[in-house]
Motif scaffolding. Structure first.
Motif, PDB file in Angstrom:
ATOM      1  N   ALA A  16      65.020  55.630  29.507  1.00  0.00           N
ATOM      2  CA  ALA A  16      65.400  55.280  30.885  1.00  0.00           C
ATOM      3  C   ALA A  16      65.233  56.460  31.838  1.00  0.00           C
ATOM      4  O   ALA A  16      65.171  56.273  33.057  1.00  0.00           O
ATOM      5  CB  ALA A  16      66.842  54.793  30.928  1.00  0.00           C
ATOM      6  N   TYR A  17      65.147  57.670  31.309  1.00  0.00           N
ATOM      7  CA  TYR A  17      65.035  58.864  32.145  1.00  0.00           C
ATOM      8  C   TYR A  17      63.580  59.190  32.439  1.00  0.00           C
ATOM      9  O   TYR A  17      62.754  59.242  31.533  1.00  0.00           O
ATOM     10  CB  TYR A  17      65.661  60.075  31.446  1.00  0.00           C
ATOM     11  CG  TYR A  17      67.161  60.087  31.463  1.00  0.00           C
ATOM     12  CD1 TYR A  17      67.859  60.856  32.392  1.00  0.00           C
ATOM     13  CD2 TYR A  17      67.890  59.333  30.549  1.00  0.00           C
ATOM     14  CE1 TYR A  17      69.251  60.868  32.411  1.00  0.00           C
ATOM     15  CE2 TYR A  17      69.281  59.339  30.568  1.00  0.00           C
ATOM     16  CZ  TYR A  17      69.951  60.108  31.504  1.00  0.00           C
ATOM     17  OH  TYR A  17      71.316  60.114  31.516  1.00  0.00           O
ATOM     18  N   VAL A  18      63.267  59.418  33.709  1.00  0.00           N
ATOM     19  CA  VAL A  18      61.975  60.003  34.056  1.00  0.00           C
ATOM     20  C   VAL A  18      62.126  61.504  33.851  1.00  0.00           C
ATOM     21  O   VAL A  18      63.227  62.047  33.944  1.00  0.00           O
ATOM     22  CB  VAL A  18      61.537  59.667  35.504  1.00  0.00           C
ATOM     23  CG1 VAL A  18      61.422  58.160  35.692  1.00  0.00           C
ATOM     24  CG2 VAL A  18      62.459  60.276  36.537  1.00  0.00           C
ATOM     25  N   LEU A  19      61.035  62.161  33.539  1.00  0.00           N
ATOM     26  CA  LEU A  19      61.045  63.602  33.316  1.00  0.00           C
ATOM     27  C   LEU A  19      60.391  64.292  34.511  1.00  0.00           C
ATOM     28  O   LEU A  19      59.524  63.709  35.168  1.00  0.00           O
ATOM     29  CB  LEU A  19      60.272  63.961  32.049  1.00  0.00           C
ATOM     30  CG  LEU A  19      60.649  63.251  30.754  1.00  0.00           C
ATOM     31  CD1 LEU A  19      59.791  63.769  29.595  1.00  0.00           C
ATOM     32  CD2 LEU A  19      62.121  63.394  30.448  1.00  0.00           C
ATOM     33  N   ALA A  20      60.782  65.525  34.776  1.00  0.00           N
ATOM     34  CA  ALA A  20      60.128  66.308  35.822  1.00  0.00           C
ATOM     35  C   ALA A  20      60.037  67.756  35.360  1.00  0.00           C
ATOM     36  O   ALA A  20      60.912  68.245  34.644  1.00  0.00           O
ATOM     37  CB  ALA A  20      60.899  66.215  37.133  1.00  0.00           C
ATOM     38  N   TYR A  41      50.967  65.049  26.272  1.00  0.00           N
ATOM     39  CA  TYR A  41      50.290  64.072  27.132  1.00  0.00           C
ATOM     40  C   TYR A  41      48.958  64.659  27.592  1.00  0.00           C
ATOM     41  O   TYR A  41      48.800  65.043  28.759  1.00  0.00           O
ATOM     42  CB  TYR A  41      51.177  63.714  28.334  1.00  0.00           C
ATOM     43  CG  TYR A  41      52.523  63.168  27.925  1.00  0.00           C
ATOM     44  CD1 TYR A  41      52.644  61.858  27.441  1.00  0.00           C
ATOM     45  CD2 TYR A  41      53.676  63.948  27.997  1.00  0.00           C
ATOM     46  CE1 TYR A  41      53.873  61.356  27.055  1.00  0.00           C
ATOM     47  CE2 TYR A  41      54.909  63.448  27.603  1.00  0.00           C
ATOM     48  CZ  TYR A  41      54.999  62.154  27.134  1.00  0.00           C
ATOM     49  OH  TYR A  41      56.224  61.653  26.750  1.00  0.00           O
ATOM     50  N   PRO A  42      47.967  64.750  26.694  1.00  0.00           N
ATOM     51  CA  PRO A  42      46.716  65.449  27.011  1.00  0.00           C
ATOM     52  C   PRO A  42      45.913  64.831  28.158  1.00  0.00           C
ATOM     53  O   PRO A  42      45.103  65.520  28.784  1.00  0.00           O
ATOM     54  CB  PRO A  42      45.925  65.405  25.697  1.00  0.00           C
ATOM     55  CG  PRO A  42      46.546  64.316  24.894  1.00  0.00           C
ATOM     56  CD  PRO A  42      47.980  64.228  25.318  1.00  0.00           C
ATOM     57  N   PRO A  64      50.813  56.752  28.445  1.00  0.00           N
ATOM     58  CA  PRO A  64      50.528  55.544  27.662  1.00  0.00           C
ATOM     59  C   PRO A  64      51.761  54.986  26.948  1.00  0.00           C
ATOM     60  O   PRO A  64      51.862  53.782  26.740  1.00  0.00           O
ATOM     61  CB  PRO A  64      49.468  56.009  26.656  1.00  0.00           C
ATOM     62  CG  PRO A  64      48.771  57.138  27.349  1.00  0.00           C
ATOM     63  CD  PRO A  64      49.853  57.829  28.139  1.00  0.00           C
ATOM     64  N   ASP A  65      52.722  55.860  26.603  1.00  0.00           N
ATOM     65  CA  ASP A  65      53.938  55.388  25.928  1.00  0.00           C
ATOM     66  C   ASP A  65      54.971  54.842  26.917  1.00  0.00           C
ATOM     67  O   ASP A  65      56.072  54.460  26.529  1.00  0.00           O
ATOM     68  CB  ASP A  65      54.547  56.495  25.063  1.00  0.00           C
ATOM     69  CG  ASP A  65      55.057  57.695  25.862  1.00  0.00           C
ATOM     70  OD1 ASP A  65      55.018  57.677  27.120  1.00  0.00           O
ATOM     71  OD2 ASP A  65      55.498  58.674  25.218  1.00  0.00           O
ATOM     72  N   GLY A  66      54.618  54.831  28.220  1.00  0.00           N
ATOM     73  CA  GLY A  66      55.511  54.291  29.240  1.00  0.00           C
ATOM     74  C   GLY A  66      56.400  55.333  29.904  1.00  0.00           C
ATOM     75  O   GLY A  66      57.058  55.038  30.905  1.00  0.00           O
TER      76      GLY A  66
END
Length: 144
Positions: A16-20, A41-42, A64-66
């Protein structure tokens, strides 16, 4: 806004968390946590470059994993150190983008405090004040 710091790997944050994280406009991503993002995430660096990033941007990428990742553009070159004003501008853009996307959970490392050498004791209060008028849950992930 709910702000909390946890001892955990950023990449173990719930879905549920977006990363930054912070990067340069040249999208070098050759050191620090940016290198970990690049390896995990190449395809992301190319997608970020395609967005023609500028200092102060927060480039959104969906893996790709969402997993949603915001690349905060805090400096022009990977070899530079960011100005605090540019770091803060990218965080303002992040807030705007997250609200536009109706995203309410954010996981971050000690952004800007690693190789970029910004003082976390200044950054943490800024982040809390910036997001104070939102419903965003901010989890800061610290390694042991």
């Amino acid at each position: 806004m709910n702000y909390h710091e946890e001892v955990q790997d950023l990449f173990d944050a719930p879905a549920a968390y977006v990363l930054a994280h912070c990067i340069a406009a040249d999208v070098g991503m050759g050191a620090g946590i940016a290198l970990t993002f690049r390896r995990k995430y190449p395809e992301m660096p190319g997608a970020v470059l395609d967005a023609e990033p500028a200092i102060g941007d927060a480039v959104r990428y969906t893996a790709p994993d969402g997993r949603v990742i915001y690349n905060l553009i805090t400096k022009g070159s990977s070899y530079q150190k960011p100005l605090r004003s540019d770091f803060e501008a990218s965080l303002r853009t992040l807030k705007k983008e997250m609200l536009a996307q109706h995203e309410t959970h954010l996981a971050i490392p000690l952004i800007g405090a690693g190789l970029d050498r910004l003082d976390w004791r200044e950054s943490a209060p800024f982040i809390q004040e910036l997001f104070a008028d939102t419903d965003v849950d901010i989890m800061v992930c610290r390694l042991k």
